[in-house]
Design a protein around this motif. Structure first.
Motif, PDB file in Angstrom:
ATOM      1  N   LEU A 297       0.818  -1.208   0.000  1.00  0.00           N
ATOM      2  CA  LEU A 297       0.000   0.000   0.000  1.00  0.00           C
ATOM      3  C   LEU A 297       0.854   1.261   0.000  1.00  0.00           C
ATOM      4  CD1 LEU A 297      -2.873  -0.975   2.491  1.00  0.00           C
ATOM      5  CD2 LEU A 297      -2.933  -0.936  -0.008  1.00  0.00           C
ATOM      6  N   LYS A 298       2.021   1.181   0.599  1.00  0.00           N
ATOM      7  CA  LYS A 298       2.916   2.343   0.599  1.00  0.00           C
ATOM      8  C   LYS A 298       3.337   2.728  -0.813  1.00  0.00           C
ATOM      9  CE  LYS A 298       4.884   1.734   5.245  1.00  0.00           C
ATOM     10  NZ  LYS A 298       6.121   1.451   6.028  1.00  0.00           N
ATOM     11  N   GLN A 299       3.336   1.757  -1.705  1.00  0.00           N
ATOM     12  CA  GLN A 299       3.727   2.008  -3.099  1.00  0.00           C
ATOM     13  C   GLN A 299       2.522   2.325  -3.984  1.00  0.00           C
ATOM     14  OE1 GLN A 299       6.982   2.124  -3.478  1.00  0.00           O
ATOM     15  NE2 GLN A 299       7.216   1.393  -1.350  1.00  0.00           N
ATOM     16  N   ASP A 300       1.329   2.195  -3.439  1.00  0.00           N
ATOM     17  CA  ASP A 300       0.110   2.432  -4.217  1.00  0.00           C
ATOM     18  C   ASP A 300      -0.108   3.937  -4.385  1.00  0.00           C
ATOM     19  OD1 ASP A 300      -2.609   2.691  -5.077  1.00  0.00           O
ATOM     20  OD2 ASP A 300      -3.002   0.670  -4.322  1.00  0.00           O
ATOM     21  N   LYS A 301      -0.400   4.370  -5.617  1.00  0.00           N
ATOM     22  CA  LYS A 301      -0.601   5.792  -5.899  1.00  0.00           C
ATOM     23  C   LYS A 301      -1.797   6.353  -5.130  1.00  0.00           C
ATOM     24  CE  LYS A 301       1.379   5.609 -10.567  1.00  0.00           C
ATOM     25  NZ  LYS A 301       1.124   5.844 -12.006  1.00  0.00           N
ATOM     26  N   GLU A 302      -2.775   5.515  -4.853  1.00  0.00           N
ATOM     27  CA  GLU A 302      -3.957   5.978  -4.141  1.00  0.00           C
ATOM     28  C   GLU A 302      -3.645   6.386  -2.704  1.00  0.00           C
ATOM     29  OE1 GLU A 302      -8.637   4.559  -3.573  1.00  0.00           O
ATOM     30  OE2 GLU A 302      -7.113   3.172  -4.328  1.00  0.00           O
ATOM     31  N   PHE A 303      -2.523   5.899  -2.173  1.00  0.00           N
ATOM     32  CA  PHE A 303      -2.131   6.214  -0.801  1.00  0.00           C
ATOM     33  C   PHE A 303      -0.955   7.182  -0.757  1.00  0.00           C
ATOM     34  CE2 PHE A 303      -4.503   2.347  -0.452  1.00  0.00           C
ATOM     35  CZ  PHE A 303      -5.183   2.442   0.755  1.00  0.00           C
ATOM     36  N   LEU A 312      -3.281   1.125  10.664  1.00  0.00           N
ATOM     37  CA  LEU A 312      -4.342   1.388   9.689  1.00  0.00           C
ATOM     38  C   LEU A 312      -5.125   0.117   9.376  1.00  0.00           C
ATOM     39  CD1 LEU A 312      -5.834   3.048   7.526  1.00  0.00           C
ATOM     40  CD2 LEU A 312      -3.917   2.552   5.975  1.00  0.00           C
ATOM     41  N   LEU A 313      -4.414  -0.974   9.105  1.00  0.00           N
ATOM     42  CA  LEU A 313      -5.097  -2.221   8.767  1.00  0.00           C
ATOM     43  C   LEU A 313      -5.743  -2.862   9.998  1.00  0.00           C
ATOM     44  CD1 LEU A 313      -2.674  -3.817   6.147  1.00  0.00           C
ATOM     45  CD2 LEU A 313      -4.703  -2.400   5.795  1.00  0.00           C
ATOM     46  N   ILE A 314      -5.150  -2.653  11.160  1.00  0.00           N
ATOM     47  CA  ILE A 314      -5.774  -3.164  12.392  1.00  0.00           C
ATOM     48  C   ILE A 314      -7.083  -2.432  12.643  1.00  0.00           C
ATOM     49  CG2 ILE A 314      -5.511  -3.288  14.899  1.00  0.00           C
ATOM     50  CD1 ILE A 314      -2.466  -3.662  14.371  1.00  0.00           C
ATOM     51  N   LYS A 316      -8.988  -1.060  10.377  1.00  0.00           N
ATOM     52  CA  LYS A 316      -9.955  -1.542   9.383  1.00  0.00           C
ATOM     53  C   LYS A 316     -10.460  -2.926   9.758  1.00  0.00           C
ATOM     54  CE  LYS A 316     -12.271  -0.964   5.580  1.00  0.00           C
ATOM     55  NZ  LYS A 316     -13.326   0.070   5.504  1.00  0.00           N
ATOM     56  N   ALA A 317      -9.581  -3.773  10.269  1.00  0.00           N
ATOM     57  CA  ALA A 317      -9.993  -5.116  10.687  1.00  0.00           C
ATOM     58  C   ALA A 317     -11.018  -5.042  11.816  1.00  0.00           C
ATOM     59  CB  ALA A 317      -8.776  -5.920  11.125  1.00  0.00           C
ATOM     60  N   LEU A 318     -10.809  -4.107  12.761  1.00  0.00           N
ATOM     61  CA  LEU A 318     -11.770  -3.959  13.858  1.00  0.00           C
ATOM     62  C   LEU A 318     -13.112  -3.463  13.338  1.00  0.00           C
ATOM     63  CD1 LEU A 318     -12.487  -4.004  16.834  1.00  0.00           C
ATOM     64  CD2 LEU A 318     -11.474  -1.724  17.061  1.00  0.00           C
ATOM     65  N   LEU A 319     -13.083  -2.544  12.386  1.00  0.00           N
ATOM     66  CA  LEU A 319     -14.331  -2.047  11.806  1.00  0.00           C
ATOM     67  C   LEU A 319     -15.096  -3.166  11.091  1.00  0.00           C
ATOM     68  CD1 LEU A 319     -13.053   1.380  10.407  1.00  0.00           C
ATOM     69  CD2 LEU A 319     -14.567   1.027  12.372  1.00  0.00           C
ATOM     70  N   VAL A 320     -14.364  -4.038  10.420  1.00  0.00           N
ATOM     71  CA  VAL A 320     -14.999  -5.178   9.762  1.00  0.00           C
ATOM     72  C   VAL A 320     -15.624  -6.109  10.803  1.00  0.00           C
ATOM     73  CG1 VAL A 320     -14.559  -7.272   8.412  1.00  0.00           C
ATOM     74  CG2 VAL A 320     -13.549  -5.092   7.707  1.00  0.00           C
ATOM     75  N   ALA A 321     -14.899  -6.344  11.890  1.00  0.00           N
ATOM     76  CA  ALA A 321     -15.414  -7.217  12.948  1.00  0.00           C
ATOM     77  C   ALA A 321     -16.663  -6.627  13.587  1.00  0.00           C
ATOM     78  CB  ALA A 321     -14.330  -7.447  14.000  1.00  0.00           C
ATOM     79  N   LEU A 370     -10.530   2.831   2.826  1.00  0.00           N
ATOM     80  CA  LEU A 370      -9.215   2.676   3.435  1.00  0.00           C
ATOM     81  C   LEU A 370      -8.354   3.930   3.265  1.00  0.00           C
ATOM     82  CD1 LEU A 370      -7.718   0.566   5.073  1.00  0.00           C
ATOM     83  CD2 LEU A 370      -6.696  -0.302   2.964  1.00  0.00           C
ATOM     84  N   PRO A 371      -8.314   4.558   2.080  1.00  0.00           N
ATOM     85  CA  PRO A 371      -7.553   5.814   1.964  1.00  0.00           C
ATOM     86  C   PRO A 371      -8.119   6.927   2.852  1.00  0.00           C
ATOM     87  CG  PRO A 371      -7.928   4.875  -0.203  1.00  0.00           C
ATOM     88  CD  PRO A 371      -8.771   4.080   0.758  1.00  0.00           C
ATOM     89  N   GLU A 372      -9.438   7.017   2.954  1.00  0.00           N
ATOM     90  CA  GLU A 372     -10.041   8.035   3.818  1.00  0.00           C
ATOM     91  C   GLU A 372      -9.707   7.766   5.283  1.00  0.00           C
ATOM     92  OE1 GLU A 372     -14.011   9.074   1.123  1.00  0.00           O
ATOM     93  OE2 GLU A 372     -14.125   7.600   2.749  1.00  0.00           O
ATOM     94  N   LEU A 373      -9.718   6.509   5.661  1.00  0.00           N
ATOM     95  CA  LEU A 373      -9.366   6.147   7.036  1.00  0.00           C
ATOM     96  C   LEU A 373      -7.909   6.484   7.314  1.00  0.00           C
ATOM     97  CD1 LEU A 373     -10.499   4.822   9.611  1.00  0.00           C
ATOM     98  CD2 LEU A 373      -9.667   2.627   8.734  1.00  0.00           C
TER      99      LEU A 373
END
Length: 483
Positions: A297-303, A312-314, A316-321, A370-373
């Motif tokens: 994701l660090k290499q993704d242009k969207e980020f 960040l991913l943790i 998002k994982a909690l939000l999914v749960a 995910l980018p907004e978060l």
């Protein structure tokens, strides 16, 4: 200055029901010219550091308090000379309560005004409330007459007979006595220490009971063979609280006043720990794939330009749960005896700052991509580190993440943020031997801990949420299938 008047700017309530704030820094000095909306000082409340703008144009004539002073809400802190005549009546009008608002006040105090603890409308009155003396035995009429005579300036009480009335206070035959005056923090302190405010002789302005009064009452009650044989007026003489500094070594010890954010945090944690029955569950999980996704994701242009890290991913994982187990996102309403399920997630992130621990939250985190978060998380962290988090950013949280792993800690048993039902602690991510596909290999591993309020979250629900978070971190592709 022709046709000028002096305006007094009062300490506002910059939060919800705050009673005081500490002046951290003045940006102006006497003689400086100020304009409407100009920031004149920075103050620290129990929730955050806030800059205060002046609401009019003029010239600073006086700063009433130096930096480092804690000032009650509603107290004038700066005087500004403005052109255009007298100040509007709105500064004083709110302080005048309707006479009918207090029909049960004793006759000897018809003009007494109760100090305003929040907002701007503090009444300025020279009336000082005499410490209450309750006549509570058959000789009540005689004692009351003596007090009335003393208040009206007719001299002292007739003689010594009323003196024995004080020890009979517990009998309390004068039931309609007015409610003791004390600020909310002082009332809570008295409640925690088991002190009845009605038994305390106030020493604060306008008859307000102070913290020192409460501590003095506790010390007096604990002093053996000292208070019991002495009449009521001798109670404030108990020097027990001042005895503590005698052992204070000023060379090898430092005493730091508890105030501001740290004071509020301490009160909140004590209230949470002794109100909500905490349960904590743990799970250790292989997050190797999550760490690889972070690098991608660090290499993704969207980020581009965004902060991308494991947190960040943790999050998002909690939000999914939470989406899969919505009942975890709730609160317990003790007064109404109801469970309040929130259909939104204001995700709190515990942040350590020089002023103490604060928990700002990302509003409506459940609706963010995910980018907004990532953008919201980066802004939240940077603002907290700069000490610019607003009180509103710390209100309305529904669930919290605390990342103790940044300190190299494996995990912990976090205490719930008041008003929330769950908090997730994230431990350090370390390279450890792990059985992967039948072989022992070095893998990136962390331990998660979920504390929850057992009144509304049972073991099954808590376990499902923690297992879902772990599953997403172990297989991040579930973010696509579950989100």
């Amino acid at each position: 200055m022709t046709n000028a008047s002096v305006r007094e700017f009062k300490m506002p309530d910059v939060g919800e029901g705050l009673t005081e704030a500490e002046i951290l820094k003045w940006y102006v000095q006497p003689g400086d010219t100020v304009t409407d909306g100009q920031v004149v000082c920075e103050v620290e409340t129990a929730k955050a550091a806030v800059e205060l703008p002046i609401p009019y144009d003029g010239v600073v004539r006086a700063l009433h308090f130096p930096e480092g002073t804690t000032v009650d809400v509603g107290t004038s802190i700066i005087a500004v000379e403005v052109a255009g005549g007298a100040a509007p009546a709105q500064e004083e009008a709110p302080a005048a309560p309707a006479p009918a608002a207090e029909p049960e006040r004793p006759a000897e105090q018809p003009a007494a005004r109760q100090p305003v603890l929040v907002g701007y409308g503090v009444a300025t009155s020279s009336t000082r409330r005499r410490p209450r003396k309750q006549a509570q035995d058959p000789a009540a009429q005689e004692a009351a007459s003596a007090v009335q005579s003393e208040l009206n300036g007719h001299g002292a009480a007739p003689a010594a007979p009323p003196a024995p009335v004080a020890p009979a206070a517990p009998a309390s035959s004068a039931a309609p006595a007015q409610r003791p005056l004390a600020k909310p923090p002082v009332r809570k302190l008295a409640k925690d220490l088991g002190v009845d405010l009605a038994t305390i002789t106030p020493t604060g302005p306008d008859g307000v009971i102070t913290r020192d009064d409460v501590h003095a009452a506790v010390a007096a009650a604990q002093a053996p063979q000292q208070v019991a044989p002495v009449n009521g007026p001798a109670a404030p003489a108990a020097p027990a609280p001042s005895a503590a500094p005698a052992s204070y070594d000023s060379v090898r010890e430092t005493r730091i006043p508890v105030k501001g954010v740290r004071k509020a945090t301490a009160a909140a944690m004590v209230g949470s720990a002794f109100t909500a029955p905490h349960v904590t569950e743990f799970v250790t999980v292989d997050v190797t794939r999550t760490m690889k996704l972070v690098e991608e994701l660090k290499q993704d242009k969207e980020f581009a330009g965004l902060r991308v890290n494991p947190l960040l991913l943790i999050a998002k994982a909690l939000l999914v749960a939470i989406r899969r187990n919505p009942d975890i996102n709730a609160s317990w309403d003790e007064a109404a005896q109801e469970i309040v399920v929130k259909h939104y997630v204001n995700l709190g992130i515990a942040a350590a700052t020089p002023r103490g621990l604060i928990v700002p939250n990302i509003k409506d985190a459940h609706a963010k991509t995910l980018p907004e978060l990532a953008a919201s998380l980066g802004e939240l962290v940077s603002t907290a580190r700069e000490g610019r988090t607003s009180p509103s950013a710390m209100q309305g949280g529904t669930v919290t993440i605390t990342n103790v792993g940044v300190f190299g800690v494996d995990t912990g048993t976090p205490i719930l943020n008041p008003g929330e039902s769950a908090i997730l602690a994230v431990g350090a991510i370390k390279l450890q031997p792990w059985v992967h596909k039948g072989k022992v290999k070095p893998r990136q591993v962390t331990t998660l801990a979920l504390s929850f309020d057992h009144r509304l979250v049972d073991g099954e629900l808590g376990s499902k949420v923690l297992a879902d978070v772990a599953a997403v971190l172990e297989q991040p592709k579930r973010l696509i299938t579950w989100a």
